[in-house]
Design a protein around this motif. Structure first.
Motif, mmCIF file in Angstrom:
data_model
loop_
_atom_site.group_PDB
_atom_site.id
_atom_site.type_symbol
_atom_site.label_atom_id
_atom_site.label_comp_id
_atom_site.label_asym_id
_atom_site.label_seq_id
_atom_site.Cartn_x
_atom_site.Cartn_y
_atom_site.Cartn_z
ATOM 1 N N ASP A 253 0.880 -1.165 0.000
ATOM 2 C CA ASP A 253 0.000 0.000 0.000
ATOM 3 C C ASP A 253 0.918 1.214 0.000
ATOM 4 O OD1 ASP A 253 -3.097 0.779 1.277
ATOM 5 O OD2 ASP A 253 -1.500 2.262 1.475
ATOM 6 N N GLU A 254 0.515 2.256 -0.700
ATOM 7 C CA GLU A 254 1.389 3.431 -0.811
ATOM 8 C C GLU A 254 1.687 4.076 0.538
ATOM 9 O OE1 GLU A 254 -2.120 6.713 -1.814
ATOM 10 O OE2 GLU A 254 -0.833 5.961 -3.438
ATOM 11 N N ARG A 255 0.845 3.781 1.525
ATOM 12 C CA ARG A 255 1.089 4.367 2.846
ATOM 13 C C ARG A 255 2.332 3.781 3.514
ATOM 14 N NH1 ARG A 255 -4.887 3.434 5.193
ATOM 15 N NH2 ARG A 255 -4.777 1.741 3.657
ATOM 16 N N PHE A 256 2.836 2.658 2.977
ATOM 17 C CA PHE A 256 4.051 2.063 3.563
ATOM 18 C C PHE A 256 5.314 2.757 3.049
ATOM 19 C CE2 PHE A 256 7.077 -1.681 4.015
ATOM 20 C CZ PHE A 256 7.060 -1.695 5.399
ATOM 21 N N THR A 257 5.219 3.361 1.875
ATOM 22 C CA THR A 257 6.401 3.939 1.235
ATOM 23 C C THR A 257 7.126 4.947 2.125
ATOM 24 O OG1 THR A 257 5.359 3.555 -0.884
ATOM 25 C CG2 THR A 257 7.227 5.072 -0.868
ATOM 26 N N PRO A 258 6.418 5.896 2.772
ATOM 27 C CA PRO A 258 7.155 6.854 3.622
ATOM 28 C C PRO A 258 7.727 6.253 4.902
ATOM 29 C CG PRO A 258 4.815 7.461 3.433
ATOM 30 C CD PRO A 258 4.988 6.190 2.686
ATOM 31 N N CYS A 259 7.431 4.981 5.181
ATOM 32 C CA CYS A 259 7.926 4.352 6.405
ATOM 33 C C CYS A 259 9.317 3.753 6.224
ATOM 34 C CB CYS A 259 6.978 3.235 6.850
ATOM 35 S SG CYS A 259 5.291 3.769 7.160
ATOM 36 N N LEU B 83 -3.114 -4.147 5.953
ATOM 37 C CA LEU B 83 -1.718 -4.576 5.859
ATOM 38 C C LEU B 83 -1.066 -3.758 4.755
ATOM 39 C CD1 LEU B 83 0.649 -6.506 6.509
ATOM 40 C CD2 LEU B 83 -0.372 -8.146 4.898
ATOM 41 N N ILE B 84 -0.151 -2.851 5.132
ATOM 42 C CA ILE B 84 0.404 -1.921 4.138
ATOM 43 C C ILE B 84 1.795 -2.334 3.665
ATOM 44 C CG2 ILE B 84 -1.001 0.048 4.884
ATOM 45 C CD1 ILE B 84 1.444 1.124 6.395
ATOM 46 N N GLY B 85 2.474 -3.207 4.389
ATOM 47 C CA GLY B 85 3.792 -3.603 3.913
ATOM 48 C C GLY B 85 4.445 -4.606 4.841
#
Ligand code: MG
Length: 308
Positions: free
Chosen positions: A10-16, A260-262
């Motif tokens: 999920d794109e929300r995982f990218t900044p993590c 589940l984002i990543g």
């Protein structure tokens, strides 16, 4: 996208995470590593190697690993309280203990209504000092992780122990095998894993979410997430309320909405995690034989959550 050791779902995982994120093995040589805690004052990670009946310590300043306590009483989950003291679940003596600043070990709780606990597994300390812990049977099922015996309580519950009054009470009694647990940042939610699939075919392998009342009663308890690889054991939250949880193929990251984002893929089944390092942006991972770490672009929830 699978980027070697990362899986972005999920794109929300990218900044993590960063594309250069790499999982680093810090130690290998355990049978079943569990219960990592980061001791900020001493800059070390302490964790349990349950079947070897010892606790190990990884020194952040030089990478050295040594024995912290052996025999340890088949310890499992560890956490650090507001005063910086280690709070530990012990399968052997079937209790929760606290390691004082002078090194002595205080037994906090080993019974509920006169009957011995099963084998406390994981523990969190709330901002009011109360010790919340889970009590499945893994430490009394066999001599591998404790001492085989029958349960005196006859159930596997979640408890809240008040060190001030000595009161211990059941806060949830509808679990098969309660395991990891963690509060939301405001302590209005409590997440608890159930690894009942180890004892019941098709049984739970999920995390449930409870609302915590001002009187410390739990309500709700709906399934927050069901594990897609193995089972959830221990987990921690980051500063945005995301859940970073153990799973069979690595660490799974869930948005607070349950998506589940990543994943951070780890070469061995993961048992537990803890945020640490001076910036609290390094995730330490206990996984079967090894201790790993990975640097993230998020920081762990504060050790002492702000109530409001
Ligand atoms: Mg556990």
């Amino acid at each position: 996208m699978v980027d070697n050791e990362l899986e972005v779902l999920d794109e929300r995982f990218t900044p993590c995470v960063t594309r250069s994120t790499r999982v680093e093995r810090l130690y290998k040589g355990c049978i079943w590593a569990e219960g990592p805690a980061y001791v900020a004052a001493g800059r070390y990670v302490v964790w349990s190697d349950i079947p070897n009946d010892r606790m190990l310590r990884w020194d952040e300043t030089n990478g050295a690993v040594g024995v912290f306590r052996e025999p340890s009483g088949y310890t499992n989950g560890n956490t650090v309280d507001a005063a910086g003291r280690l709070v530990t679940c012990e399968h052997g003596a079937r209790c929760v203990t606290r390691t004082e600043h002078d090194g002595s070990v205080t037994m906090l709780v080993d019974r509920f209504e006169g009957r011995r606990l099963n084998s406390p597994n994981d523990v969190v300390v709330a901002s009011d000092g109360a010790v919340w812990f889970t009590d499945p049977t893994y430490g009394i099922d066999s001599d591998d992780q404790g001492h085989k015996t029958e349960s005196e309580i006859g159930g596997c519950h979640v408890y809240r122990f008040d060190p001030g009054s000595g009161e211990c009470r059941v806060v949830a009694d509808d679990f098969v095998q309660p395991n990891g647990l963690a509060f939301s940042l405001d302590e209005r939610m409590l997440y608890v894993a159930d690894t009942g699939i180890t004892h019941v075919p098709g049984g739970p392998r999920h995390i449930r979410a409870f609302a915590v009342s001002p009187g410390n009663a739990l309500s709700g308890g709906e399934v927050f997430a069901t594990c897609t690889a193995g089972a959830f054991d221990g987990f921690r939250l980051d500063e945005a309320g995301r859940i970073w949880t153990s799973a069979g193929d690595g660490v799974h990251c869930y948005d607070p909405d349950g998506t589940l984002i990543g994943k951070v893929l780890v070469p061995e089944p993961v048992s537990n995690v803890v945020f640490g390092g001076p910036g609290r942006n390094r995730l330490f991972i206990t996984a079967t034989t090894s201790l790993y770490s990975v640097l993230l672009l998020v920081t762990g929830a504060p050790a002492r959550p702000a109530l409001g």
